[in-house]
Design a protein around this motif. Structure first.
Motif, PDB file in Angstrom:
ATOM      1  N   THR A  43      31.056  55.559  32.227  1.00  0.00           N
ATOM      2  CA  THR A  43      31.328  54.272  32.865  1.00  0.00           C
ATOM      3  C   THR A  43      31.875  53.279  31.839  1.00  0.00           C
ATOM      4  O   THR A  43      31.692  53.444  30.633  1.00  0.00           O
ATOM      5  N   LEU A  44      32.541  52.257  32.360  1.00  0.00           N
ATOM      6  CA  LEU A  44      33.044  51.195  31.494  1.00  0.00           C
ATOM      7  C   LEU A  44      31.887  50.322  31.022  1.00  0.00           C
ATOM      8  O   LEU A  44      30.980  50.001  31.793  1.00  0.00           O
ATOM      9  N   LEU A  45      31.928  49.939  29.769  1.00  0.00           N
ATOM     10  CA  LEU A  45      30.903  49.047  29.233  1.00  0.00           C
ATOM     11  C   LEU A  45      31.222  47.600  29.595  1.00  0.00           C
ATOM     12  O   LEU A  45      32.397  47.237  29.771  1.00  0.00           O
ATOM     13  N   PRO A  46      30.226  46.734  29.693  1.00  0.00           N
ATOM     14  CA  PRO A  46      30.484  45.312  29.941  1.00  0.00           C
ATOM     15  C   PRO A  46      31.407  44.674  28.907  1.00  0.00           C
ATOM     16  O   PRO A  46      32.092  43.700  29.196  1.00  0.00           O
ATOM     17  N   SER A  47      31.443  45.242  27.702  1.00  0.00           N
ATOM     18  CA  SER A  47      32.294  44.693  26.649  1.00  0.00           C
ATOM     19  C   SER A  47      33.776  44.845  26.962  1.00  0.00           C
ATOM     20  O   SER A  47      34.619  44.159  26.372  1.00  0.00           O
ATOM     21  N   THR A  48      34.121  45.722  27.915  1.00  0.00           N
ATOM     22  CA  THR A  48      35.528  45.955  28.252  1.00  0.00           C
ATOM     23  C   THR A  48      36.208  44.672  28.713  1.00  0.00           C
ATOM     24  O   THR A  48      37.325  44.360  28.304  1.00  0.00           O
ATOM     25  N   LEU A  49      35.542  43.922  29.569  1.00  0.00           N
ATOM     26  CA  LEU A  49      36.112  42.677  30.099  1.00  0.00           C
ATOM     27  C   LEU A  49      35.324  41.455  29.622  1.00  0.00           C
ATOM     28  O   LEU A  49      35.386  40.394  30.235  1.00  0.00           O
ATOM     29  N   ALA A  50      34.607  41.616  28.523  1.00  0.00           N
ATOM     30  CA  ALA A  50      33.848  40.487  27.974  1.00  0.00           C
ATOM     31  C   ALA A  50      34.787  39.433  27.409  1.00  0.00           C
ATOM     32  O   ALA A  50      35.933  39.720  27.050  1.00  0.00           O
ATOM     33  N   SER A  51      34.307  38.229  27.311  1.00  0.00           N
ATOM     34  CA  SER A  51      35.124  37.161  26.718  1.00  0.00           C
ATOM     35  C   SER A  51      35.225  37.386  25.217  1.00  0.00           C
ATOM     36  O   SER A  51      34.380  38.059  24.620  1.00  0.00           O
ATOM     37  N   PRO A  52      36.268  36.852  24.592  1.00  0.00           N
ATOM     38  CA  PRO A  52      36.397  36.984  23.135  1.00  0.00           C
ATOM     39  C   PRO A  52      35.203  36.407  22.375  1.00  0.00           C
ATOM     40  O   PRO A  52      34.973  36.768  21.219  1.00  0.00           O
ATOM     41  N   THR A  71      36.634  31.597  27.268  1.00  0.00           N
ATOM     42  CA  THR A  71      35.190  31.824  27.344  1.00  0.00           C
ATOM     43  C   THR A  71      34.788  32.556  28.622  1.00  0.00           C
ATOM     44  O   THR A  71      33.629  32.980  28.749  1.00  0.00           O
ATOM     45  N   LEU A  72      35.716  32.697  29.572  1.00  0.00           N
ATOM     46  CA  LEU A  72      35.396  33.395  30.822  1.00  0.00           C
ATOM     47  C   LEU A  72      35.418  34.907  30.602  1.00  0.00           C
ATOM     48  O   LEU A  72      36.329  35.449  29.972  1.00  0.00           O
ATOM     49  N   ALA A  73      34.435  35.585  31.148  1.00  0.00           N
ATOM     50  CA  ALA A  73      34.374  37.039  31.075  1.00  0.00           C
ATOM     51  C   ALA A  73      34.633  37.630  32.454  1.00  0.00           C
ATOM     52  O   ALA A  73      34.384  36.993  33.480  1.00  0.00           O
ATOM     53  N   GLY A  74      35.172  38.846  32.465  1.00  0.00           N
ATOM     54  CA  GLY A  74      35.271  39.577  33.722  1.00  0.00           C
ATOM     55  C   GLY A  74      36.625  39.598  34.374  1.00  0.00           C
ATOM     56  O   GLY A  74      36.783  40.202  35.444  1.00  0.00           O
ATOM     57  N   ALA A  75      37.640  38.961  33.801  1.00  0.00           N
ATOM     58  CA  ALA A  75      38.969  38.940  34.414  1.00  0.00           C
ATOM     59  C   ALA A  75      40.038  39.119  33.347  1.00  0.00           C
ATOM     60  O   ALA A  75      39.947  38.547  32.256  1.00  0.00           O
ATOM     61  N   LEU A  76      41.038  39.912  33.666  1.00  0.00           N
ATOM     62  CA  LEU A  76      42.131  40.213  32.741  1.00  0.00           C
ATOM     63  C   LEU A  76      43.439  39.671  33.314  1.00  0.00           C
ATOM     64  O   LEU A  76      43.864  40.066  34.402  1.00  0.00           O
ATOM     65  N   ASP A  77      44.069  38.775  32.596  1.00  0.00           N
ATOM     66  CA  ASP A  77      45.347  38.184  32.999  1.00  0.00           C
ATOM     67  C   ASP A  77      46.472  39.189  32.718  1.00  0.00           C
ATOM     68  O   ASP A  77      46.780  39.483  31.567  1.00  0.00           O
ATOM     69  N   ILE A  78      47.072  39.741  33.785  1.00  0.00           N
ATOM     70  CA  ILE A  78      48.157  40.710  33.602  1.00  0.00           C
ATOM     71  C   ILE A  78      49.506  40.120  34.008  1.00  0.00           C
ATOM     72  O   ILE A  78      50.430  40.856  34.360  1.00  0.00           O
ATOM     73  N   GLN A 102      30.113  42.048  36.284  1.00  0.00           N
ATOM     74  CA  GLN A 102      30.131  41.879  34.826  1.00  0.00           C
ATOM     75  C   GLN A 102      30.955  40.671  34.389  1.00  0.00           C
ATOM     76  O   GLN A 102      31.289  40.530  33.214  1.00  0.00           O
ATOM     77  N   GLY A 103      31.281  39.793  35.335  1.00  0.00           N
ATOM     78  CA  GLY A 103      32.050  38.594  35.010  1.00  0.00           C
ATOM     79  C   GLY A 103      31.167  37.365  34.879  1.00  0.00           C
ATOM     80  O   GLY A 103      29.973  37.374  35.203  1.00  0.00           O
ATOM     81  N   SER A 104      31.758  36.282  34.398  1.00  0.00           N
ATOM     82  CA  SER A 104      31.024  35.027  34.238  1.00  0.00           C
ATOM     83  C   SER A 104      30.513  34.519  35.582  1.00  0.00           C
ATOM     84  O   SER A 104      31.190  34.652  36.614  1.00  0.00           O
ATOM     85  N   GLU A 105      29.340  33.915  35.564  1.00  0.00           N
ATOM     86  CA  GLU A 105      28.744  33.390  36.787  1.00  0.00           C
ATOM     87  C   GLU A 105      29.637  32.325  37.423  1.00  0.00           C
ATOM     88  O   GLU A 105      29.674  32.180  38.652  1.00  0.00           O
ATOM     89  N   TYR A 106      30.378  31.612  36.607  1.00  0.00           N
ATOM     90  CA  TYR A 106      31.256  30.550  37.115  1.00  0.00           C
ATOM     91  C   TYR A 106      32.239  31.082  38.156  1.00  0.00           C
ATOM     92  O   TYR A 106      32.532  30.400  39.157  1.00  0.00           O
ATOM     93  N   LEU A 107      32.735  32.295  37.951  1.00  0.00           N
ATOM     94  CA  LEU A 107      33.719  32.870  38.875  1.00  0.00           C
ATOM     95  C   LEU A 107      33.148  33.035  40.276  1.00  0.00           C
ATOM     96  O   LEU A 107      33.887  32.953  41.266  1.00  0.00           O
ATOM     97  N   ARG A 108      31.835  33.257  40.367  1.00  0.00           N
ATOM     98  CA  ARG A 108      31.189  33.434  41.675  1.00  0.00           C
ATOM     99  C   ARG A 108      30.619  32.120  42.213  1.00  0.00           C
ATOM    100  O   ARG A 108      30.188  32.070  43.364  1.00  0.00           O
ATOM    101  N   GLU A 109      30.627  31.091  41.369  1.00  0.00           N
ATOM    102  CA  GLU A 109      30.158  29.784  41.839  1.00  0.00           C
ATOM    103  C   GLU A 109      31.243  29.026  42.576  1.00  0.00           C
ATOM    104  O   GLU A 109      30.952  28.251  43.499  1.00  0.00           O
ATOM    105  N   VAL A 110      32.510  29.228  42.180  1.00  0.00           N
ATOM    106  CA  VAL A 110      33.611  28.480  42.799  1.00  0.00           C
ATOM    107  C   VAL A 110      34.252  29.251  43.952  1.00  0.00           C
ATOM    108  O   VAL A 110      35.155  28.743  44.620  1.00  0.00           O
ATOM    109  N   VAL A 111      33.813  30.479  44.195  1.00  0.00           N
ATOM    110  CA  VAL A 111      34.232  31.255  45.359  1.00  0.00           C
ATOM    111  C   VAL A 111      32.968  31.771  46.025  1.00  0.00           C
ATOM    112  O   VAL A 111      32.222  32.562  45.433  1.00  0.00           O
TER     113      VAL A 111
END
Length: 468
Positions: free
Chosen positions: A287-296, A316-323, A341-350
Motif C-alpha cells: 500500500t501507499l504510505l501516508p508520506s506519499t502525499l504528505a506536505s513538504p 502546508t496542505l497534505a493529501g493533494a497533488l497539483d498536476i 490521508q489529507g489535511s483536515e482542512y480539505l474536509r472542513e471546507v467541503v
C-alpha cells in the motif's frame, strides 16, 4: 554368522538412510536452484514465456468504477459563499484496457517498446444507473478559465460567463463529465478524461530482463524520455520502477516496490502491509504510505511537487497533488478518495466527505515468487480548484480557495478462478511437490539411519553379552 549378517544389514540400512537423508538435504539447495532458474526464465519478457503471455495481452479484466460528487447546494455557494455540500453517486463502471499492447518492438538493448491503446466500454450491470444520469458538478470551463487567466481579464471572463448563461456549477450527464461535452464558453469539447477512447498511453520502453532479471518490466523510457518534464526537479521528475502490473521475481517484503503512473504524472512507492490469501495463492499486499502525499513540512522530498504557494497554504496542505503542469494548465489536483490521508482542512471546507481506509486506499497484491500483480485497486480522486474573484459574479462571494472533489475512480482487477487454478497447477503445485519430496527424503533418511543404527548397537551389545 547370523548375528554378523544382521549387523551387516543394519549397517547397510544405516548407510542407506544416511544416503537418503543426504540426498534430501542436497535436494534443498538444488531444488531451490531449479525453482529459481525456472522462474527467472519464465519471468523474462520474450515470446514463449509465461511473463510474455501475461504482458502482451492480459486476460484479466480491468474495470474503472467512478463515483461522482453531486453538489447539493450550488445556489448557496454562489449567492451566500456557503461551503459546498456533496453527496457521493455511483459506481458507474467501465471495462478498460481490454485491448492488447500495440506496436510491440524488441530492441537490441534488451528493452521492449509498445503503446497502450485506451478505451472504455460501459457496463450497465455493474453500475447504479445509465450513463445519462445527471450530476450537479463544478463548471470545468469557469474554474479552468479563472485559474488560467490573470485578474486583469476577469471582467471580460465575467461577461462571457453571463452571455452564455453559465455559472460556477452545471448539470451534466455521467457520460458528458467523463468523456466530454461541447462547452459554450470554450467552444470546444472538454471532460474529465477527454479525449480517451481511441487514444494511447506511451510509448513505453521497458527492460525485458533477459540480461538482468532484476530489471524486468522496469520502465526505461516514457514518451521517448528517461525522465519527466513536469516538475522541474531531478528527484520529482524521476521515472522509477514498473507500471505496477509486475515486478522482478522473488520479492523481498522488506524492500518497497516502485511504480510509475501516467494518471498522476509521477512515480510512487508502496510498502509491504500484510500477507494475504488470494484464491489459495499467498500474496504480499503493498500500500501507499501516508508520506506519499504528505506536505513538504512532514516529507521534505515532496517540496518539488508543490506548485502554488497560495492555493496550498504555503505548501502546508497534505493529501493533494497539483498536476496542472501535465494537464494543459487546468487546475487539476489528484488525491485519494474523500481526501484520505489529507489535511483536515480539505474536509472542513467541503461537507459530506467520509474517508475510509478500507474502501479508499490504493493497494497491490503481488505473488512473491513470480513478482506478478494478481490483484490491485488504484483509487484516485480528481479535484479542481476555484477561489474568490471580485470581478467574477459567480465567484465574488467565495471566501477562500476551495479544492472541490469532482469524482473518484477505482481501477481494479483480480485474477479469475480459471487463471488462479492454472497458476497453482503450473507453478505452485510443482514447487510444493519438490518441497514435499525434499522433506520426505530427509525425514525418511534420518528415521531409517537412526533406527538401523540403534538396532545395530542393540544387536552388537546382545552379541557381546552372549559371548561373555
Amino acid at each position: 554368522m547370523g548375528c554378523f549378517s544382521i549387523k551387516c544389514g543394519l549397517l547397510a540400512g544405516s548407510v542407506f538412510g544416511a544416503v537418503i537423508a543426504i540426498l534430501g538435504g542436497i535436494l534443498i539447495p538444488v531444488g531451490d536452484m531449479i525453482i529459481e532458474r525456472t522462474v527467472k526464465k519464465e519471468a523474462v519478457i520474450e515470446p514463449g514465456t509465461t511473463a510474455y503471455d501475461n504482458w502482451a495481452a492480459s486476460e484479466i479484466a480491468i474495470y474503472r468504477q467512478f463515483w461522482f460528487f453531486d453538489v447539493k447546494n450550488p445556489q448557496q455557494v454562489v449567492q451566500e459563499g456557503a461551503f459546498p455540500e456533496v453527496q457521493e453517486k455511483g459506481p458507474y463502471t467501465y471495462k478498460t484496457r481490454y485491448l492488447p499492447k500495440a506496436n510491440v518492438t524488441f530492441n537490441p538493448n534488451n528493452t521492449a517498446s509498445f503503446v497502450l491503446p485506451l478505451g472504455a466500454i460501459f457496463e450497465p450491470s455493474m453500475s447504479v444507473g445509465p450513463e445519462e444520469d445527471t450530476v450537479t458538478s463544478l463548471n470545468l470551463a469557469v474554474a479552468g478559465a479563472y485559474s488560467l487567466l490573470p485578474p486583469a481579464s476577469h471582467i471580460l471572463l465575467d461577461m462571457v460567463i453571463n452571455s452564455t448563461n453559465s455559472s460556477l456549477f452545471q448539470h451534466r450527464t455521467v457520460k458528458e463529465l467523463l468523456w466530454g461535452y461541447h462547452d459554450p464558453i470554450l467552444k470546444d469539447t472538454i471532460g474529465l478524461f477527454s479525449p480517451y477512447n481511441g487514444t494511447t498511453d506511451g510509448p513505453y520502453n521497458v527492460f525485458t530482463g533477459k540480461d538482468d532479471i532484476s530489471k524486468v518490466s522496469v520502465i526505461d523510457r516514457w514518451r521517448g524520455e528517461t525522465k519527466l518534464s513536469f516538475w522541474n526537479d531531478t528527484y520529482c521528475d524521476m521515472i522509477n520502477g514498473t507500471d505496477g502490473s509486475s515486478f522482478a521475481p522473488f520479492v523481498d517484503k522488506d524492500v518497497p516496490l516502485y511504480f510509475f503512473s501516467s494518471d498522476i504524472c509521477r512515480s510512487v512507492s508502496a510498502s509491504y502491509e500484510a500477507t494475504m490469501n488470494l484464491k489459495g495463492i499467498e500474496v504480499y499486499r503493498y500500500t501507499l504510505l501516508p508520506s506519499t502525499l504528505a506536505s513538504p513540512v512532514d516529507n521534505p522530498d515532496n517540496k518539488c511537487f508543490c506548485r502554488n504557494y497560495e492555493t496550498t497554504k504555503n505548501c502546508t496542505l497534505a493529501g493533494a497533488l497539483d498536476i496542472s503542469s501535465c494537464s494543459d494548465g487546468r487546475p487539476i489536483f489528484i488525491s485519494l478518495p474523500h481526501f484520505l490521508q489529507g489535511s483536515e482542512y480539505l474536509r472542513e471546507v467541503v461537507l459530506g466527505l467520509h474517508p475510509d481506509e478500507e474502501h479508499h486506499k490504493t493497494f497491490l497484491d503481488v505473488e512473491p515468487i513470480t513478482g506478478f500483480t494478481l490483484n490491485f485497486a488504484k483509487r484516485i480522486q480528481v479535484n479542481m480548484m476555484y477561489g474568490p474573484a471580485k470581478d467574477i459574479t459567480v465567484l465574488n462571494k467565495v471566501k477562500d480557495h476551495t479544492l472541490l472533489p469532482l469524482a473518484w475512480m477505482n481501477e481494479t482487477a483480480t485474477l479469475d478462478d480459471k487463471t488462479a487454478d492454472m497458476f497453482k497447477r503450473e507453478l505452485l503445485s510443482r514447487i510444493d511437490m519438490l518441497e514435499i519430496v525434499q522433506q520426505v527424503l530427509l525425514i525418511a533418511g534420518v528415521i531409517i539411519f537412526c533406527v538401523c543404527l540403534i538396532a545395530f548397537f542393540c544387536v552388537r551389545r546382545k552379541s557381546k553379552a552372549n559371548l561373555g
